[in-house]
Design a protein around this motif. Structure first.
Motif, PDB file in Angstrom:
ATOM      1  N   HIS A  18       0.922  -1.252  -0.318  1.00 13.45           N
ATOM      2  CA  HIS A  18      -0.059   0.210   0.389  1.00 13.45           C
ATOM      3  C   HIS A  18       1.291   1.323  -0.493  1.00 13.45           C
ATOM      4  O   HIS A  18       0.128   2.669  -0.711  1.00 13.45           O
ATOM      5  CB  HIS A  18      -0.797   0.140   1.507  1.00 13.45           C
ATOM      6  CG  HIS A  18      -1.747   0.892   1.677  1.00 13.45           C
ATOM      7  ND1 HIS A  18      -2.811   1.743   0.391  1.00 13.45           N
ATOM      8  CD2 HIS A  18      -2.106   2.008   2.602  1.00 13.45           C
ATOM      9  CE1 HIS A  18      -3.541   2.457   0.775  1.00 13.45           C
ATOM     10  NE2 HIS A  18      -3.538   2.073   2.462  1.00 13.45           N
ATOM     11  N   PHE A  19       2.335   1.002   0.908  1.00 12.74           N
ATOM     12  CA  PHE A  19       3.229   2.406   1.151  1.00 12.74           C
ATOM     13  C   PHE A  19       3.838   2.755  -0.577  1.00 12.74           C
ATOM     14  O   PHE A  19       3.898   4.027  -0.988  1.00 12.74           O
ATOM     15  CB  PHE A  19       4.092   2.318   1.842  1.00 12.74           C
ATOM     16  CG  PHE A  19       5.058   3.430   2.112  1.00 12.74           C
ATOM     17  CD1 PHE A  19       4.110   4.107   3.107  1.00 12.74           C
ATOM     18  CD2 PHE A  19       5.720   3.368   1.310  1.00 12.74           C
ATOM     19  CE1 PHE A  19       5.511   5.623   3.344  1.00 12.74           C
ATOM     20  CE2 PHE A  19       6.977   4.177   2.009  1.00 12.74           C
ATOM     21  CZ  PHE A  19       6.672   4.936   2.763  1.00 12.74           C
ATOM     22  N   CYS A  61       1.506   4.078  -3.565  1.00 13.19           N
ATOM     23  CA  CYS A  61       0.596   5.650  -3.214  1.00 13.19           C
ATOM     24  C   CYS A  61       2.251   6.689  -3.747  1.00 13.19           C
ATOM     25  O   CYS A  61       3.183   6.648  -3.852  1.00 13.19           O
ATOM     26  CB  CYS A  61       1.141   5.437  -1.210  1.00 13.19           C
ATOM     27  SG  CYS A  61       0.105   7.281  -1.058  1.00 13.19           S
ATOM     28  N   GLN A 115       1.686   9.288  -3.328  1.00  8.88           N
ATOM     29  CA  GLN A 115       2.545  10.712  -2.561  1.00  8.88           C
ATOM     30  C   GLN A 115       4.320  10.486  -2.364  1.00  8.88           C
ATOM     31  O   GLN A 115       4.306  10.115  -1.917  1.00  8.88           O
ATOM     32  CB  GLN A 115       2.525  10.881  -1.175  1.00  8.88           C
ATOM     33  CG  GLN A 115       2.685   9.958   0.605  1.00  8.88           C
ATOM     34  CD  GLN A 115       3.672  10.671   1.051  1.00  8.88           C
ATOM     35  OE1 GLN A 115       3.431  12.437   0.116  1.00  8.88           O
ATOM     36  NE2 GLN A 115       4.983  10.355   1.126  1.00  8.88           N
ATOM     37  N   CYS A 135       5.472  10.263   6.075  1.00 12.90           N
ATOM     38  CA  CYS A 135       5.052  10.852   4.340  1.00 12.90           C
ATOM     39  C   CYS A 135       3.975  12.174   5.197  1.00 12.90           C
ATOM     40  O   CYS A 135       4.003  11.978   6.849  1.00 12.90           O
ATOM     41  CB  CYS A 135       3.917   9.857   4.582  1.00 12.90           C
ATOM     42  SG  CYS A 135       1.630  10.559   3.922  1.00 12.90           S
ATOM     43  N   THR A 179       3.786   3.632   7.106  1.00 15.88           N
ATOM     44  CA  THR A 179       4.356   4.301   8.405  1.00 15.88           C
ATOM     45  C   THR A 179       2.472   3.841   8.756  1.00 15.88           C
ATOM     46  O   THR A 179       1.507   3.461   8.277  1.00 15.88           O
ATOM     47  CB  THR A 179       3.633   5.561   8.011  1.00 15.88           C
ATOM     48  OG1 THR A 179       2.698   6.497   7.247  1.00 15.88           O
ATOM     49  CG2 THR A 179       4.468   6.535   6.785  1.00 15.88           C
ATOM     50  N   PHE A 220      -0.315   5.635   9.680  1.00 14.31           N
ATOM     51  CA  PHE A 220      -1.160   5.993   9.002  1.00 14.31           C
ATOM     52  C   PHE A 220      -2.126   5.690   8.096  1.00 14.31           C
ATOM     53  O   PHE A 220      -3.023   5.309   7.613  1.00 14.31           O
ATOM     54  CB  PHE A 220      -1.254   7.730   8.326  1.00 14.31           C
ATOM     55  CG  PHE A 220      -2.643   8.233   8.935  1.00 14.31           C
ATOM     56  CD1 PHE A 220      -3.453   8.069   9.315  1.00 14.31           C
ATOM     57  CD2 PHE A 220      -1.877   8.646   7.422  1.00 14.31           C
ATOM     58  CE1 PHE A 220      -4.872   8.875   9.691  1.00 14.31           C
ATOM     59  CE2 PHE A 220      -3.853   9.921   7.412  1.00 14.31           C
ATOM     60  CZ  PHE A 220      -4.784   9.654   7.760  1.00 14.31           C
ATOM     61  N   CYS A 221      -1.039   4.536   6.941  1.00 21.65           N
ATOM     62  CA  CYS A 221      -1.277   3.777   6.253  1.00 21.65           C
ATOM     63  C   CYS A 221      -2.690   2.656   6.514  1.00 21.65           C
ATOM     64  O   CYS A 221      -3.511   2.916   5.257  1.00 21.65           O
ATOM     65  CB  CYS A 221      -0.188   3.209   5.873  1.00 21.65           C
ATOM     66  SG  CYS A 221       1.537   4.367   5.121  1.00 21.65           S
ATOM     67  N   CYS A 281      -5.363   5.045   5.697  1.00 23.20           N
ATOM     68  CA  CYS A 281      -5.622   6.149   4.748  1.00 23.20           C
ATOM     69  C   CYS A 281      -5.505   5.850   3.641  1.00 23.20           C
ATOM     70  O   CYS A 281      -5.149   4.260   2.962  1.00 23.20           O
ATOM     71  CB  CYS A 281      -4.489   6.675   4.527  1.00 23.20           C
ATOM     72  SG  CYS A 281      -3.424   8.204   3.532  1.00 23.20           S
ATOM     73  N   GLY A 335      -4.630   7.111   0.571  1.00 23.10           N
ATOM     74  CA  GLY A 335      -3.670   7.073   0.215  1.00 23.10           C
ATOM     75  C   GLY A 335      -4.178   7.643  -1.804  1.00 23.10           C
ATOM     76  O   GLY A 335      -4.616   7.831  -1.608  1.00 23.10           O
TER      77      GLY A 335
HETATM   78  S1  SF4 Z   1      -0.222   7.528   4.767  1.00 21.28           S
HETATM   79 FE1  SF4 Z   1      -1.473   7.852   3.288  1.00 21.28          FE
HETATM   80  S2  SF4 Z   1      -0.265   9.802   1.876  1.00 21.28           S
HETATM   81 FE2  SF4 Z   1       0.926   8.462   3.496  1.00 21.28          FE
HETATM   82  S3  SF4 Z   1       1.710   7.052   2.092  1.00 21.28           S
HETATM   83 FE3  SF4 Z   1       0.001   5.687   4.077  1.00 21.28          FE
HETATM   84  S4  SF4 Z   1      -1.276   5.849   1.991  1.00 21.28           S
HETATM   85 FE4  SF4 Z   1       0.438   7.023   1.260  1.00 21.28          FE
END
Ligand code: SF4
Length: 384
Positions: A295-296, A299, A301, A314, A360, A362-363, A366, A368
């Motif tokens: 997932h990270f 993403c 971002q 992130c 992270t 928060f992944c 989130c 993403g």
């Molecule tokens: S927290 Fe959200 S924006 Fe940040 S790397 Fe993870 S999925 Fe992507």
């Protein structure tokens, strides 16, 4: 990505880059132009590739622009560097892969190319960008705010002494940077915004390719602020949210008039849609480590935040922590206080997406920035 060879993650990539005799830049736009200024004395540039047919056969900043099909590509000898924004690059990456080109073998991503090249060749830390946020205070109430202001109990406002300390520490560790971004909240509401910009420009301007701040286009700063900004090498992105908040249209026009009067460089930014990271609708806490790492990695971002002497892996993970919605505040940070000259490759790796666990916290909450995230909406749509 999860660190497995800390300090040596890019050894093989740099070797491949060194073997290339010539490079095309994929993306004949602002990013490509900026990269030409940095790299034209470093490598042989064959020309630009662009998917816009109107650019084919044209000369862009002194180089021919062609389609991907028309280039003269010799495997091993020729490399392609993708020089478009994060949002556009997913499609180009797929296009290259569909044509048989391999990442870090035949083609490279601009941020990776820049930082790897300079740290391996010159032992210099050259970042593509960093985000720096004096305050989350904002006058709008955007539903999909990427600072997660709708969830926060109060705004987070930093003291000038802490801001100055962070800026100085950052430039003790980082030699050069393409884009230093003073973000928000709404930066024009921060009482010391002119002071921050002046401080960065006067002390570190020669190490920054672009110093930029942003505004939501609804605030007209005092003339004294604009006067000070006009004496700095800074540009301002003016977000155009007039469709969402038409009541501020007059302020938007006044702001543009003032920026022109003070000859401050600005760009009007109007996007068709916003991505919503949707933390209120997301729970991936049951996912395995491998799923979270994927997932990270998927993403797109590309922002990291500088705050309290640390780089945060992130931006949005850091913002979620400030807003109080990150279930477990993250350890995926690079502490600049522990930086030394032997850690230059490590800091570059961290900036390019490596960290201890490969994602992270928060992944887990989130969606993403990826095609898989279906939560999108009109820019700056306000809360009820
Ligand atoms: S927290 Fe959200 S924006 Fe940040 S790397 Fe993870 S999925 Fe992507």
């Amino acid at each position: 990505m999860k660190w497995t060879k800390q300090g040596h993650e890019f050894d093989a990539v740099y070797k491949t880059m060194q073997e290339k005799m010539e490079f095309y830049f994929f993306g004949a736009g602002d990013y490509g132009k900026q990269f030409i200024n940095i790299m034209s004395k470093e490598i042989t540039i064959k020309g630009f590739i662009d998917n816009n047919r109107q650019k084919h056969g044209e000369v862009f900043v002194g180089y021919n622009c062609e389609s991907l099909d028309a280039i003269d590509f010799t495997p091993k000898k020729t490399g392609i560097v993708i020089t478009v924004s994060q949002i556009q690059r997913g499609a180009i990456t797929k296009q290259l892969q569909a044509n048989g080109y391999v990442h870090n073998q035949d083609f490279f991503i601009i941020e990776e190319f820049l930082s790897i090249y300079f740290v391996y060749k010159y032992n210099q830390v050259y970042f593509s960008s960093i985000s720096f946020l004096p305050s989350t205070a904002c006058n709008l109430k955007c539903r999909a705010c990427l600072n997660f202001n709708p969830y926060a109990k109060q705004f987070y406002v930093r003291e000038w002494k802490d801001i100055k300390k962070d800026i100085d520490l950052f430039f003790q560790c980082v030699d050069k940077i393409m884009l230093f971004h003073v973000s928000g909240g709404e930066p024009m509401l921060y009482k010391g915004i002119a002071e921050i910009i002046e401080y960065i420009d006067h002390n570190y301007g020669d190490r920054i390719d672009t110093l930029r701040t942003v505004t939501n286009g609804t605030i007209v700063p005092d003339d004294s602020v604009l006067e000070r900004l006009s004496k700095c090498k800074v540009e301002i992105t003016v977000d155009d949210y007039r469709e969402a908040v038409p009541q501020y249209s007059g302020d938007f026009s006044k702001l543009i008039e003032k920026l022109q009067k003070y000859q401050i460089r600005y760009y009007i930014n109007k996007t068709a849609e916003w991505i919503d990271l949707a933390p209120d609708k997301t729970d991936f806490s049951h996912w395995s480590e491998e799923q979270l790492q994927k997932h990270f990695d998927e993403c797109c971002q590309a922002w990291q935040e500088l705050r309290d002497g640390r780089l945060h892996s992130c931006n949005y993970d850091a913002y979620a922590t400030v807003a109080g919605i990150n279930p477990e505040p993250d350890e995926e940070i690079f502490d600049l206080n522990n930086f030394n000259d032997n850690r230059k490759k490590e800091i570059v790796e961290f900036r390019l997406g490596y960290n201890g666990k490969g994602y992270t916290n928060f992944c887990k909450k989130c969606r993403g920035f990826s095609e898989k995230n279906q939560y999108k909406g009109k820019p700056a749509k306000q809360m009820e």
